[in-house]
Design a protein around this motif. Sequence first.
Motif, PDB file in Angstrom:
ATOM      1  N   PHE A  18       0.824  -1.205   0.000  1.00  0.00           N
ATOM      2  CA  PHE A  18       0.000   0.000   0.000  1.00  0.00           C
ATOM      3  C   PHE A  18       0.861   1.259   0.000  1.00  0.00           C
ATOM      4  N   GLU A  19       1.929   1.276   0.750  1.00  0.00           N
ATOM      5  CA  GLU A  19       2.786   2.460   0.791  1.00  0.00           C
ATOM      6  C   GLU A  19       3.423   2.736  -0.561  1.00  0.00           C
ATOM      7  N   ARG A  20       3.771   1.679  -1.283  1.00  0.00           N
ATOM      8  CA  ARG A  20       4.312   1.881  -2.636  1.00  0.00           C
ATOM      9  C   ARG A  20       3.248   2.472  -3.553  1.00  0.00           C
ATOM     10  N   LEU A  21       2.021   1.956  -3.435  1.00  0.00           N
ATOM     11  CA  LEU A  21       0.919   2.479  -4.232  1.00  0.00           C
ATOM     12  C   LEU A  21       0.640   3.935  -3.876  1.00  0.00           C
ATOM     13  N   ARG A  22       0.658   4.224  -2.598  1.00  0.00           N
ATOM     14  CA  ARG A  22       0.404   5.590  -2.137  1.00  0.00           C
ATOM     15  C   ARG A  22       1.464   6.553  -2.681  1.00  0.00           C
ATOM     16  N   ALA A  23       2.717   6.128  -2.650  1.00  0.00           N
ATOM     17  CA  ALA A  23       3.810   6.968  -3.168  1.00  0.00           C
ATOM     18  C   ALA A  23       3.669   7.174  -4.674  1.00  0.00           C
ATOM     19  N   GLU A  24       3.243   6.131  -5.375  1.00  0.00           N
ATOM     20  CA  GLU A  24       3.049   6.231  -6.829  1.00  0.00           C
ATOM     21  C   GLU A  24       1.967   7.257  -7.159  1.00  0.00           C
ATOM     22  N   ILE A  25       0.862   7.214  -6.427  1.00  0.00           N
ATOM     23  CA  ILE A  25      -0.244   8.135  -6.694  1.00  0.00           C
ATOM     24  C   ILE A  25       0.138   9.568  -6.323  1.00  0.00           C
ATOM     25  N   ALA A  26       0.870   9.727  -5.221  1.00  0.00           N
ATOM     26  CA  ALA A  26       1.326  11.058  -4.831  1.00  0.00           C
ATOM     27  C   ALA A  26       2.209  11.660  -5.925  1.00  0.00           C
ATOM     28  N   GLU A  27       3.070  10.835  -6.517  1.00  0.00           N
ATOM     29  CA  GLU A  27       3.939  11.308  -7.603  1.00  0.00           C
ATOM     30  C   GLU A  27       3.111  11.656  -8.839  1.00  0.00           C
ATOM     31  N   TYR A  28       2.100  10.845  -9.125  1.00  0.00           N
ATOM     32  CA  TYR A  28       1.240  11.113 -10.277  1.00  0.00           C
ATOM     33  C   TYR A  28       0.475  12.423 -10.097  1.00  0.00           C
ATOM     34  N   VAL A  29      -0.070  12.631  -8.905  1.00  0.00           N
ATOM     35  CA  VAL A  29      -0.844  13.841  -8.633  1.00  0.00           C
ATOM     36  C   VAL A  29       0.024  15.087  -8.771  1.00  0.00           C
ATOM     37  N   ALA A  30       1.250  15.017  -8.297  1.00  0.00           N
ATOM     38  CA  ALA A  30       2.138  16.179  -8.348  1.00  0.00           C
ATOM     39  C   ALA A  30       2.698  16.439  -9.742  1.00  0.00           C
ATOM     40  N   GLY A  31       2.713  15.406 -10.610  1.00  0.00           N
ATOM     41  CA  GLY A  31       3.310  15.541 -11.927  1.00  0.00           C
ATOM     42  C   GLY A  31       2.310  15.492 -13.065  1.00  0.00           C
ATOM     43  N   PRO A  32       2.062  14.303 -13.639  1.00  0.00           N
ATOM     44  CA  PRO A  32       1.163  14.196 -14.800  1.00  0.00           C
ATOM     45  C   PRO A  32      -0.221  14.789 -14.575  1.00  0.00           C
ATOM     46  N   ALA A  33      -0.761  14.630 -13.386  1.00  0.00           N
ATOM     47  CA  ALA A  33      -2.110  15.147 -13.130  1.00  0.00           C
ATOM     48  C   ALA A  33      -2.165  16.662 -13.242  1.00  0.00           C
TER      49      ALA A  33
END
Length: 394
Positions: A18-33
């Motif tokens: 879950f922590e890996r998934l959470r980090a992935e989404i945080a990176e997506y939100v700050a970048g591509p999103a």
Amino acid sequence: MNATDVAPRTPALDPAVFERLRAEIAEYVAGPAEAWADRIESSGTVPEELWTELRERGYLSLAAPPGYGGRGVSFPQWMELIELFARSHASIRMIVHVVNGTWRAMDEFATPEQRERFVLPSVAGRVRVAFTLTEPQAGSGADLRSTVVREGDTYYLTGAKHLITFGVRCDYWLLAARVAGSTGHEGAVALMVPRDAPGVTVEDTSQTMGVVGTDHARLTFDRTPVPVAHRLGAEGDGLAVALGGFLTPSRISVAMSCVGLASRAQELALEYARGRVTFGKPLTSRQALQFMLAENEADIEASRQLVLHAARRWEAGGRDAAKLSSMAKLTAVDMLTRVTDKALQVHGGSGYWKSSPIERVYRDARAQRFEEGTNEIQKAVVFRELVNSAEAGL
């Protein structure tokens, strides 16, 4: 009933995974999103490519169990992820919020055949389902004016719906109506109405103050035929599908969306205050501003913890889940109003221009005050549950 009395609906994902998934989404939100956000704001629409990207990344099936093709996060874990998505553009949050919720409302009452036809394709992102409850000439919940008349194996639907998110660009409307002549919960039905069914007029009403790009519709049905086989549950289960299956967990999710958006507003306010110098000193040296941001931080954390408590109780099947859902939503909405107002005030006049990120946050925040019911509705739910508990001696 304690949280341990009922087994969780979905076991929690392994913490490390879950922590890996959470980090992935945080990176997506700050970048591509953020790149998508600029495109949505400039065009006024959500590109189909964004839907495709979210589906391919697995973000539209995060809350569904692995057996359905989902990522299998528990509901409290899902709340942590929706907080992250809420920091992004409101339409991106809206997509992942709705798609990760509608499957659940359908699944609880679906037959095996309906699960194959509606639920699993929704989880996979192959069909788009629009939750369709609100009516232009009615109140909330049981006050349904749309009616159906059964003739053989077909219902004929007549009525109107409005403020329907994704109501224009969907494949099915998950719609609540009632059998003509019935009252209250009795006779309420939940139907999967095909988007291309005859006798439907669809009006695009997407020009909104905030949440730019998400399509909304006003729908009019004139003896629209719907197969009885498209009914979820029995006659009389319609409001259980709409309220318990969708609205209760969705209100918790919207409450956490308020937390995420407030956190973004707080971040922007602090960033601006640290860089803004007046009379030779940064704004952060001013005690008035320090107190504003301190109040914001406490406000945000208090709401976050209430939302997580509500999420755990809903996950456990607690009797107080509906009450806590509405408590969390009304508390978080009021908190978001205070936080974004102070965050905009910190920016001064510069925050009022569209070139400032806080301007979009401020506009989007206003929508939370009526998404899944106004605060007046939430207070009515809380009071009703309070009285019911007192009468039952709980």
